[in-house]
Design a protein around this motif. Structure first.
Motif, mmCIF file in Angstrom:
data_model
loop_
_atom_site.group_PDB
_atom_site.id
_atom_site.type_symbol
_atom_site.label_atom_id
_atom_site.label_comp_id
_atom_site.label_asym_id
_atom_site.label_seq_id
_atom_site.Cartn_x
_atom_site.Cartn_y
_atom_site.Cartn_z
ATOM 1 N N MET A 59 111.890 75.627 -43.507
ATOM 2 C CA MET A 59 111.063 76.714 -43.050
ATOM 3 C C MET A 59 110.002 76.187 -42.103
ATOM 4 S SD MET A 59 110.454 79.047 -46.424
ATOM 5 C CE MET A 59 111.086 78.091 -47.786
ATOM 6 N N SER A 60 109.758 76.950 -41.126
ATOM 7 C CA SER A 60 108.784 76.557 -40.130
ATOM 8 C C SER A 60 107.375 76.512 -40.722
ATOM 9 C CB SER A 60 108.823 77.541 -38.973
ATOM 10 O OG SER A 60 107.705 77.378 -38.146
ATOM 11 N N GLU A 61 106.698 75.433 -40.469
ATOM 12 C CA GLU A 61 105.322 75.299 -40.956
ATOM 13 C C GLU A 61 104.416 76.340 -40.303
ATOM 14 O OE1 GLU A 61 104.041 73.473 -43.470
ATOM 15 O OE2 GLU A 61 106.142 73.046 -43.837
ATOM 16 N N GLU A 62 104.685 76.652 -39.047
ATOM 17 C CA GLU A 62 103.872 77.655 -38.349
ATOM 18 C C GLU A 62 104.028 79.028 -39.012
ATOM 19 O OE1 GLU A 62 103.833 79.843 -34.059
ATOM 20 O OE2 GLU A 62 104.133 77.677 -34.062
ATOM 21 N N ILE A 63 105.245 79.380 -39.369
ATOM 22 C CA ILE A 63 105.490 80.659 -40.049
ATOM 23 C C ILE A 63 104.780 80.671 -41.393
ATOM 24 C CG2 ILE A 63 107.259 82.107 -41.143
ATOM 25 C CD1 ILE A 63 109.124 81.340 -38.791
ATOM 26 N N LYS A 64 104.865 79.574 -42.136
ATOM 27 C CA LYS A 64 104.183 79.482 -43.434
ATOM 28 C C LYS A 64 102.682 79.691 -43.285
ATOM 29 C CE LYS A 64 107.097 76.420 -46.172
ATOM 30 N NZ LYS A 64 107.153 75.117 -46.852
ATOM 31 N N GLU A 65 102.101 79.081 -42.256
ATOM 32 C CA GLU A 65 100.661 79.198 -42.037
ATOM 33 C C GLU A 65 100.261 80.637 -41.731
ATOM 34 O OE1 GLU A 65 99.376 76.372 -39.084
ATOM 35 O OE2 GLU A 65 100.241 74.703 -40.203
ATOM 36 N N VAL A 66 101.040 81.307 -40.898
ATOM 37 C CA VAL A 66 100.728 82.691 -40.544
ATOM 38 C C VAL A 66 100.900 83.607 -41.756
ATOM 39 C CG1 VAL A 66 101.405 84.645 -39.089
ATOM 40 C CG2 VAL A 66 101.283 82.350 -38.112
ATOM 41 N N VAL A 67 101.980 83.411 -42.505
ATOM 42 C CA VAL A 67 102.206 84.220 -43.704
ATOM 43 C C VAL A 67 101.088 83.957 -44.722
ATOM 44 C CG1 VAL A 67 103.778 84.637 -45.660
ATOM 45 C CG2 VAL A 67 104.689 84.455 -43.331
ATOM 46 N N ALA A 68 100.644 82.724 -44.828
ATOM 47 C CA ALA A 68 99.540 82.394 -45.741
ATOM 48 C C ALA A 68 98.281 83.169 -45.355
ATOM 49 C CB ALA A 68 99.264 80.895 -45.726
ATOM 50 N N GLU A 69 97.976 83.226 -44.068
ATOM 51 C CA GLU A 69 96.809 83.971 -43.603
ATOM 52 C C GLU A 69 96.942 85.458 -43.942
ATOM 53 O OE1 GLU A 69 96.049 83.151 -39.466
ATOM 54 O OE2 GLU A 69 96.191 80.994 -39.808
ATOM 55 N N ILE A 70 98.144 85.990 -43.820
ATOM 56 C CA ILE A 70 98.383 87.402 -44.146
ATOM 57 C C ILE A 70 98.160 87.642 -45.642
ATOM 58 C CG2 ILE A 70 100.147 89.211 -44.265
ATOM 59 C CD1 ILE A 70 101.295 87.972 -41.626
ATOM 60 N N PHE A 71 98.684 86.768 -46.477
ATOM 61 C CA PHE A 71 98.480 86.915 -47.924
ATOM 62 C C PHE A 71 96.992 86.867 -48.267
ATOM 63 C CE2 PHE A 71 102.970 86.537 -48.614
ATOM 64 C CZ PHE A 71 103.205 86.966 -49.910
ATOM 65 N N ILE A 72 96.257 85.941 -47.656
ATOM 66 C CA ILE A 72 94.820 85.827 -47.911
ATOM 67 C C ILE A 72 94.112 87.124 -47.536
ATOM 68 C CG2 ILE A 72 92.707 84.682 -47.126
ATOM 69 C CD1 ILE A 72 94.404 82.076 -46.972
ATOM 70 N N GLU A 73 94.481 87.678 -46.397
ATOM 71 C CA GLU A 73 93.841 88.920 -45.939
ATOM 72 C C GLU A 73 94.217 90.111 -46.820
ATOM 73 O OE1 GLU A 73 94.210 91.877 -42.150
ATOM 74 O OE2 GLU A 73 94.154 89.742 -41.733
ATOM 75 N N VAL A 74 95.507 90.276 -47.102
ATOM 76 C CA VAL A 74 95.967 91.444 -47.867
ATOM 77 C C VAL A 74 95.419 91.421 -49.293
ATOM 78 C CG1 VAL A 74 98.019 92.544 -48.885
ATOM 79 C CG2 VAL A 74 98.023 91.879 -46.469
ATOM 80 N N PHE A 75 95.428 90.254 -49.918
ATOM 81 C CA PHE A 75 94.978 90.162 -51.312
ATOM 82 C C PHE A 75 93.500 89.819 -51.442
ATOM 83 C CE2 PHE A 75 99.573 89.797 -51.647
ATOM 84 C CZ PHE A 75 99.820 90.734 -52.627
ATOM 85 N N GLU A 76 92.825 89.698 -50.292
ATOM 86 C CA GLU A 76 91.380 89.466 -50.255
ATOM 87 C C GLU A 76 90.968 88.225 -51.032
ATOM 88 O OE1 GLU A 76 89.752 93.200 -51.587
ATOM 89 O OE2 GLU A 76 90.622 94.272 -49.888
ATOM 90 N N TRP A 77 91.699 87.133 -50.800
ATOM 91 C CA TRP A 77 91.394 85.855 -51.422
ATOM 92 C C TRP A 77 90.507 85.034 -50.497
ATOM 93 C CZ3 TRP A 77 97.304 85.010 -52.235
ATOM 94 C CH2 TRP A 77 97.741 85.718 -53.356
ATOM 95 N N ASP A 78 89.747 84.110 -51.065
ATOM 96 C CA ASP A 78 88.967 83.173 -50.255
ATOM 97 C C ASP A 78 89.863 82.063 -49.724
ATOM 98 O OD1 ASP A 78 86.575 84.561 -50.644
ATOM 99 O OD2 ASP A 78 86.195 83.504 -52.519
ATOM 100 N N THR A 79 90.758 81.598 -50.578
ATOM 101 C CA THR A 79 91.719 80.561 -50.199
ATOM 102 C C THR A 79 93.068 80.908 -50.809
ATOM 103 O OG1 THR A 79 91.201 79.206 -52.134
ATOM 104 C CG2 THR A 79 89.980 78.723 -50.103
ATOM 105 N N LEU A 80 94.084 80.283 -50.307
ATOM 106 C CA LEU A 80 95.436 80.526 -50.803
ATOM 107 C C LEU A 80 95.682 79.726 -52.072
ATOM 108 C CD1 LEU A 80 98.043 82.045 -49.804
ATOM 109 C CD2 LEU A 80 98.814 79.824 -49.007
ATOM 110 N N PRO A 81 96.121 80.397 -53.152
ATOM 111 C CA PRO A 81 96.492 79.636 -54.349
ATOM 112 C C PRO A 81 97.768 78.828 -54.070
ATOM 113 C CG PRO A 81 96.703 82.026 -54.707
ATOM 114 C CD PRO A 81 96.276 81.810 -53.299
ATOM 115 N N PRO A 82 98.158 77.948 -54.976
ATOM 116 C CA PRO A 82 99.413 77.215 -54.769
ATOM 117 C C PRO A 82 100.559 78.210 -54.522
ATOM 118 C CG PRO A 82 98.244 76.365 -56.677
ATOM 119 C CD PRO A 82 97.518 77.595 -56.231
ATOM 120 N N VAL A 83 101.310 77.990 -53.449
ATOM 121 C CA VAL A 83 102.313 78.977 -53.046
ATOM 122 C C VAL A 83 103.360 79.241 -54.114
ATOM 123 C CG1 VAL A 83 101.991 78.685 -50.583
ATOM 124 C CG2 VAL A 83 103.673 77.274 -51.755
ATOM 125 N N GLU A 84 103.673 78.249 -54.926
ATOM 126 C CA GLU A 84 104.682 78.460 -55.962
ATOM 127 C C GLU A 84 104.205 79.443 -57.033
ATOM 128 O OE1 GLU A 84 102.333 74.815 -56.856
ATOM 129 O OE2 GLU A 84 103.582 75.348 -55.157
#
Length: 79
Positions: A1-26
């Protein structure tokens, strides 16, 4: 999986779920996130589609039930 895609999806999860940081992805799974309801699902899918300028099928949108499945859906759609 592309690291760039992971980074963008991580930012989306942080925004949608209103987190300060991303928890462990697993650990990011619909069954473990208490506020992951139908509205969050819709917001998440819509944000991903908008960011990557793609449109998921209904089956794919429903199947996005974890961080990894979200990344996999984007990768598959862009392939």
């Amino acid at each position: 999986m592309s690291e760039e895609i992971k980074e963008v999806v991580a930012e989306i999860f942080i925004e949608v779920f209103e987190w300060d940081t991303l928890p462990p992805v697993e650990s990011i799974d619909q069954s473990t996130i208490s506020n992951w309801d139908s509205m969050k699902q819709l917001s998440l899918v819509t944000a991903i589609e908008s960011e990557f300028e793609i449109a998921f099928s209904l089956d794919t949108a429903i199947a996005i039930t974890s961080f990894n499945k979200a990344v996999e859906a984007v990768v598959a759609h862009l392939a």
